[in-house]
Each structure stands twice: as C-alpha cells, then as structure tokens.
Write a protein that holds these residues in place. Structure first.
Motif, PDB file in Angstrom:
ATOM      1  N   TYR A  22       0.875  -1.171   0.000  1.00 31.52           N
ATOM      2  CA  TYR A  22       0.000   0.000   0.000  1.00 31.52           C
ATOM      3  C   TYR A  22       0.915   1.224   0.000  1.00 31.52           C
ATOM      4  CZ  TYR A  22      -3.294  -3.549   1.574  1.00 31.52           C
ATOM      5  OH  TYR A  22      -4.063  -4.684   1.676  1.00 31.52           O
ATOM      6  N   LEU A  23       0.872   2.005  -1.059  1.00 34.40           N
ATOM      7  CA  LEU A  23       1.715   3.191  -1.157  1.00 34.40           C
ATOM      8  C   LEU A  23       0.940   4.415  -0.710  1.00 34.40           C
ATOM      9  CD1 LEU A  23       3.253   1.144  -2.923  1.00 34.40           C
ATOM     10  CD2 LEU A  23       3.759   3.026  -4.483  1.00 34.40           C
ATOM     11  N   CYS A  24       1.652   5.327  -0.050  1.00 34.86           N
ATOM     12  CA  CYS A  24       1.029   6.605   0.275  1.00 34.86           C
ATOM     13  C   CYS A  24       0.854   7.383  -1.031  1.00 34.86           C
ATOM     14  CB  CYS A  24       1.878   7.385   1.275  1.00 34.86           C
ATOM     15  SG  CYS A  24       3.444   7.989   0.646  1.00 34.86           S
ATOM     16  N   GLY A  25       0.037   8.397  -0.992  1.00 33.60           N
ATOM     17  CA  GLY A  25      -0.189   9.210  -2.183  1.00 33.60           C
ATOM     18  C   GLY A  25       1.108   9.820  -2.688  1.00 33.60           C
ATOM     19  N   GLN A  26       1.299   9.742  -4.004  1.00 30.01           N
ATOM     20  CA  GLN A  26       2.505  10.285  -4.630  1.00 30.01           C
ATOM     21  C   GLN A  26       2.142  11.492  -5.477  1.00 30.01           C
ATOM     22  OE1 GLN A  26       5.743   8.959  -4.023  1.00 30.01           O
ATOM     23  NE2 GLN A  26       4.453   8.044  -2.453  1.00 30.01           N
ATOM     24  N   LYS A  38       4.089  12.329 -14.950  1.00 31.34           N
ATOM     25  CA  LYS A  38       5.294  11.549 -15.257  1.00 31.34           C
ATOM     26  C   LYS A  38       6.173  11.397 -14.017  1.00 31.34           C
ATOM     27  CE  LYS A  38       5.590  12.798 -20.115  1.00 31.34           C
ATOM     28  NZ  LYS A  38       6.248  13.638 -21.119  1.00 31.34           N
ATOM     29  N   ASP A  39       6.385  12.490 -13.301  1.00 35.00           N
ATOM     30  CA  ASP A  39       7.235  12.436 -12.125  1.00 35.00           C
ATOM     31  C   ASP A  39       6.587  11.588 -11.028  1.00 35.00           C
ATOM     32  OD1 ASP A  39       9.636  13.198 -10.728  1.00 35.00           O
ATOM     33  OD2 ASP A  39       8.412  14.565  -9.534  1.00 35.00           O
ATOM     34  N   CYS A  40       5.300  11.758 -10.855  1.00 38.53           N
ATOM     35  CA  CYS A  40       4.556  10.975  -9.870  1.00 38.53           C
ATOM     36  C   CYS A  40       4.667   9.478 -10.168  1.00 38.53           C
ATOM     37  CB  CYS A  40       3.101  11.432  -9.908  1.00 38.53           C
ATOM     38  SG  CYS A  40       2.022  10.588  -8.779  1.00 38.53           S
ATOM     39  N   LEU A  41       4.460   9.094 -11.403  1.00 39.98           N
ATOM     40  CA  LEU A  41       4.535   7.680 -11.782  1.00 39.98           C
ATOM     41  C   LEU A  41       5.954   7.142 -11.655  1.00 39.98           C
ATOM     42  CD1 LEU A  41       2.038   7.670 -14.775  1.00 39.98           C
ATOM     43  CD2 LEU A  41       1.688   6.719 -12.471  1.00 39.98           C
ATOM     44  N   LEU A  59      -2.568  -3.460  -8.465  1.00 43.04           N
ATOM     45  CA  LEU A  59      -3.931  -3.953  -8.361  1.00 43.04           C
ATOM     46  C   LEU A  59      -4.948  -2.832  -8.535  1.00 43.04           C
ATOM     47  CD1 LEU A  59      -3.361  -6.136  -5.175  1.00 43.04           C
ATOM     48  CD2 LEU A  59      -3.437  -6.931  -7.556  1.00 43.04           C
ATOM     49  N   GLN A  60      -4.658  -1.688  -7.920  1.00 46.16           N
ATOM     50  CA  GLN A  60      -5.594  -0.574  -7.940  1.00 46.16           C
ATOM     51  C   GLN A  60      -4.839   0.743  -7.899  1.00 46.16           C
ATOM     52  OE1 GLN A  60      -7.895   0.305  -4.336  1.00 46.16           O
ATOM     53  NE2 GLN A  60      -9.714   0.430  -5.636  1.00 46.16           N
ATOM     54  N   ALA A  61      -5.378   1.731  -8.579  1.00 47.87           N
ATOM     55  CA  ALA A  61      -4.841   3.086  -8.514  1.00 47.87           C
ATOM     56  C   ALA A  61      -5.997   4.054  -8.306  1.00 47.87           C
ATOM     57  CB  ALA A  61      -4.081   3.433  -9.792  1.00 47.87           C
ATOM     58  N   ILE A  62      -5.757   5.026  -7.460  1.00 50.11           N
ATOM     59  CA  ILE A  62      -6.714   6.103  -7.256  1.00 50.11           C
ATOM     60  C   ILE A  62      -5.998   7.391  -7.645  1.00 50.11           C
ATOM     61  CG2 ILE A  62      -8.142   7.354  -5.596  1.00 50.11           C
ATOM     62  CD1 ILE A  62      -8.162   4.680  -3.963  1.00 50.11           C
ATOM     63  N   VAL A  63      -6.576   8.114  -8.577  1.00 53.86           N
ATOM     64  CA  VAL A  63      -5.982   9.347  -9.095  1.00 53.86           C
ATOM     65  C   VAL A  63      -6.841  10.520  -8.652  1.00 53.86           C
ATOM     66  CG1 VAL A  63      -5.269  10.606 -11.161  1.00 53.86           C
ATOM     67  CG2 VAL A  63      -5.130   8.090 -11.123  1.00 53.86           C
ATOM     68  N   TRP A  64      -6.201  11.485  -8.026  1.00 53.23           N
ATOM     69  CA  TRP A  64      -6.871  12.724  -7.671  1.00 53.23           C
ATOM     70  C   TRP A  64      -6.321  13.837  -8.542  1.00 53.23           C
ATOM     71  CZ3 TRP A  64     -11.088  12.090  -5.223  1.00 53.23           C
ATOM     72  CH2 TRP A  64     -11.227  11.124  -4.234  1.00 53.23           C
ATOM     73  N   LEU A  65      -7.207  14.574  -9.172  1.00 48.45           N
ATOM     74  CA  LEU A  65      -6.825  15.739  -9.967  1.00 48.45           C
ATOM     75  C   LEU A  65      -7.373  16.992  -9.300  1.00 48.45           C
ATOM     76  CD1 LEU A  65      -7.695  14.409 -13.536  1.00 48.45           C
ATOM     77  CD2 LEU A  65      -5.405  14.723 -12.568  1.00 48.45           C
ATOM     78  N   ILE A 106      -1.461  10.362  -6.948  1.00 45.30           N
ATOM     79  CA  ILE A 106      -1.824   8.985  -7.274  1.00 45.30           C
ATOM     80  C   ILE A 106      -1.516   8.075  -6.079  1.00 45.30           C
ATOM     81  CG2 ILE A 106      -1.451   7.032  -8.836  1.00 45.30           C
ATOM     82  CD1 ILE A 106      -0.693   9.083 -11.004  1.00 45.30           C
ATOM     83  N   ILE A 107      -2.495   7.241  -5.737  1.00 41.86           N
ATOM     84  CA  ILE A 107      -2.379   6.286  -4.639  1.00 41.86           C
ATOM     85  C   ILE A 107      -2.455   4.890  -5.266  1.00 41.86           C
ATOM     86  CG2 ILE A 107      -3.391   5.469  -2.483  1.00 41.86           C
ATOM     87  CD1 ILE A 107      -4.818   8.292  -2.427  1.00 41.86           C
ATOM     88  N   VAL A 108      -1.504   4.023  -4.922  1.00 41.67           N
ATOM     89  CA  VAL A 108      -1.405   2.714  -5.561  1.00 41.67           C
ATOM     90  C   VAL A 108      -1.385   1.593  -4.522  1.00 41.67           C
ATOM     91  CG1 VAL A 108       0.232   1.236  -6.825  1.00 41.67           C
ATOM     92  CG2 VAL A 108      -0.274   3.526  -7.655  1.00 41.67           C
ATOM     93  N   THR A 109      -2.052   0.506  -4.864  1.00 42.93           N
ATOM     94  CA  THR A 109      -1.978  -0.758  -4.132  1.00 42.93           C
ATOM     95  C   THR A 109      -1.473  -1.801  -5.122  1.00 42.93           C
ATOM     96  OG1 THR A 109      -3.879  -0.113  -2.779  1.00 42.93           O
ATOM     97  CG2 THR A 109      -3.287  -2.454  -2.809  1.00 42.93           C
ATOM     98  N   ALA A 110      -0.472  -2.587  -4.711  1.00 41.68           N
ATOM     99  CA  ALA A 110       0.134  -3.541  -5.632  1.00 41.68           C
ATOM    100  C   ALA A 110       0.464  -4.850  -4.919  1.00 41.68           C
ATOM    101  CB  ALA A 110       1.408  -2.975  -6.244  1.00 41.68           C
TER     102      ALA A 110
END
Length: 114
Positions: A22-26, A38-41, A59-65, A106-110
């Motif tokens: 579980y990654l914190c928001g990047q 690009k930098d976030c990814l 597995l999942q990504a949550i993107v906030w704009l 971007i918040i990612v779960t992998a």
C-alpha cells in the motif's frame, strides 16, 4: 505480519501486509499535469521496485486531480506508462490537493512480485 517502510511521524511511504503493498499518495514536480504525472509515476515505480513489486503488479490506482479538466492530459501519460494488458482497476476524481501548485496525486496498491 505488517511491515512499514520509510516511516515518519505522520505516515509510512509503503506498508506491506500479506503480499500486498500500500503506497502513500505520490505527487510529482513540474508545471503541467503531464510533467507532474510523469514524475509521480516515476516515484510510484521506484517505490514498487524498491519493495518487491512493479507496475505490472498494480492492483488498484486512485488518481486525484485538482481539476477534472486535466483528465485527458493525465490519461495520455498514464496510458503510455501502464503495461499493455496489465491495467489495474482505477478511479479518478477531483479534489483539493495539499498544496496549490499540485495538480495530480496517485495512490497505488500492488501485489508483491513472485
């Protein structure tokens, strides 16, 4: 077992439990949504690589704009970055981000790579 990495007072950058990361928001640097995406990814990929996973295992990504008007610009970068046939489940919404200059988070779960 729960493992926490790069832990500070407020949060851990990565938490691992039962083979899931579980990654914190990047967020990323840059003036445009494309540059920030690009930098976030790149930051997401580095965290995954450093902790036993990869973008193929997201597995999942949550993107906030900050503004949904930037959806197409963000998606151009996202679509080029996601491995073909390996797109995760994803949600995207508009939110007021932590700093005014931020346009994307971007918040990612992998899953761990085996």
């Amino acid at each position: 077992m729960i493992e926490r990495f790069e832990t500070g007072t407020r949060m851990s950058k990565v938490v691992k439990h039962n083979g899931v990361l579980y990654l914190c928001g990047q967020v990323g640097a840059g003036d445009t949504v494309a540059e920030q995406t690009k930098d976030c990814l790149s930051r997401v990929e580095a965290l995954l690589d450093n902790h036993g996973s990869s973008r193929e295992h997201i597995l999942q990504a949550i993107v906030w704009l900050a503004d949904m008007a930037d959806f197409a610009e963000m998606n151009e970068v996202w679509d080029a970055w996601v491995p073909e046939g390996k797109a995760p489940s994803r949600a995207c919404g508009e939110a007021k981000l932590a700093r005014e200059q931020l346009r994307v988070e971007i918040i990612v779960t992998a899953a761990e790579a085996n």
